[in-house]
Design an enzyme around this catalytic site. Structure first.
Site, PDB file in Angstrom:
ATOM      1  N   HIS A   1      41.719  14.305  54.176  1.00 29.28           N
ATOM      2  CA  HIS A   1      40.317  13.992  53.881  1.00 29.28           C
ATOM      3  C   HIS A   1      39.898  12.702  54.565  1.00 29.28           C
ATOM      4  CE1 HIS A   1      42.940  12.384  50.709  1.00 29.28           C
ATOM      5  NE2 HIS A   1      42.112  11.354  50.637  1.00 29.28           N
TER       6      HIS A   1
ATOM      7  N   HIS B   1      37.448   9.550  54.045  1.00 29.50           N
ATOM      8  CA  HIS B   1      36.599   8.795  53.117  1.00 29.50           C
ATOM      9  C   HIS B   1      35.404   8.284  53.913  1.00 29.50           C
ATOM     10  CE1 HIS B   1      39.575   8.119  49.777  1.00 29.50           C
ATOM     11  NE2 HIS B   1      40.426   8.375  50.752  1.00 29.50           N
TER      12      HIS B   1
HETATM   13  P1  AMP Z   1      43.571   9.154  48.938  1.00 23.32           P
HETATM   14  O1  AMP Z   1      44.164   7.933  48.262  1.00 23.32           O
HETATM   15  O2  AMP Z   1      43.116   8.868  50.329  1.00 23.32           O
HETATM   16  O3  AMP Z   1      44.482  10.346  48.838  1.00 23.32           O
HETATM   17  O4  AMP Z   1      42.256   9.450  48.151  1.00 23.32           O
HETATM   18  C1  AMP Z   1      42.096  10.446  47.195  1.00 23.32           C
HETATM   19  C2  AMP Z   1      40.724  10.260  46.614  1.00 23.32           C
HETATM   20  O5  AMP Z   1      40.404  11.432  45.888  1.00 23.32           O
HETATM   21  C3  AMP Z   1      40.607   9.088  45.631  1.00 23.32           C
HETATM   22  O6  AMP Z   1      39.629   8.166  46.113  1.00 23.32           O
HETATM   23  C4  AMP Z   1      40.185   9.753  44.322  1.00 23.32           C
HETATM   24  O7  AMP Z   1      39.246   8.978  43.598  1.00 23.32           O
HETATM   25  C5  AMP Z   1      39.587  11.064  44.808  1.00 23.32           C
HETATM   26  N1  AMP Z   1      39.652  12.170  43.874  1.00 23.32           N
HETATM   27  C6  AMP Z   1      40.742  12.635  43.209  1.00 23.32           C
HETATM   28  N2  AMP Z   1      40.420  13.702  42.447  1.00 23.32           N
HETATM   29  C7  AMP Z   1      39.093  13.914  42.641  1.00 23.32           C
HETATM   30  C8  AMP Z   1      38.158  14.863  42.142  1.00 23.32           C
HETATM   31  N3  AMP Z   1      38.524  15.814  41.260  1.00 23.32           N
HETATM   32  N4  AMP Z   1      36.871  14.792  42.549  1.00 23.32           N
HETATM   33  C9  AMP Z   1      36.491  13.829  43.419  1.00 23.32           C
HETATM   34  N5  AMP Z   1      37.315  12.916  43.932  1.00 23.32           N
HETATM   35  C10 AMP Z   1      38.599  12.946  43.552  1.00 23.32           C
END
Ligand code: AMP
Ligand code: ZN
Length: 148
Positions: free
Chosen positions: A107, A109
């Site tokens: 993903h 950000h």
């Molecule tokens: P990463 O640390 O780059 O893997 O980021 C994962 C991101 O996913 C974090 O910023 C979380 O807040 C976000 N996240 C996890 N579960 C959900 C969800 N169900 N809906 C929206 N964002 C999410």
């Protein structure tokens, strides 16, 4: 090895979001990508852009998939900026656990930024620690170059 996490389509929270099995605050989708608001934003409007097809990391992504993600991120970033009034944003990939990746479905950000926000990516401190010794930059350049 970048991806030693167990992550499949069956246990992947972002695959479930793309499939509509888990609710999300969707802002955009096209045939390759899906974008939604991060549930725990670094700033309000912080979005995640994911490929619809499961892939854990950049290593698993075809160049076309990366291009589709960046194309979508640019659209989403423009929309966030229009809606939230920010004039700057970060586009960030946490690739691998040590880089802060928690969800092993690739993903981007997209984080709106403001002059007075308190979001700190403390590169300056890290840069003081990681300084090259004399001549070392050339060794590192050659070491990386062997693999390109
Ligand atoms: P990463 O640390 O780059 O893997 O980021 C994962 C991101 O996913 C974090 O910023 C979380 O807040 C976000 N996240 C996890 N579960 C959900 C969800 N169900 N809906 C929206 N964002 C999410
Ligand atoms: Zn997935």
């Amino acid at each position: 090895m970048i991806n030693d996490e167990v992550s499949t389509m069956d246990n992947c929270i972002f695959c479930k979001i793309v499939a509509g099995q888990i609710p999300s605050a969707k802002v955009y989708e096209d045939h390759e990508t899906f974008a939604f608001l991060d549930i725990a934003p670094a700033n309000k409007g912080h979005c995640l852009v994911v490929p619809k097809k499961h892939m854990a990391t950049v290593e698993e992504a075809a160049p076309e998939a990366l291009a589709a993600m960046m194309r979508a991120a640019k659209k989403v970033a423009r929309a966030i900026s229009s809606a939230q009034g920010n004039t700057a944003y970060n586009i960030v990939v946490n690739n691998g656990r040590e880089a802060g990746q928690i969800v092993f479905h690739l993903h981007l950000h997209v984080i709106p930024r403001y002059a007075d926000d308190e979001l700190v990516i403390d590169w300056e401190r890290a840069k003081r620690r990681a300084k090259y010794a004399s001549g070392e930059i050339e060794q590192v350049r050659l070491a990386i170059g062997k693999f390109l």
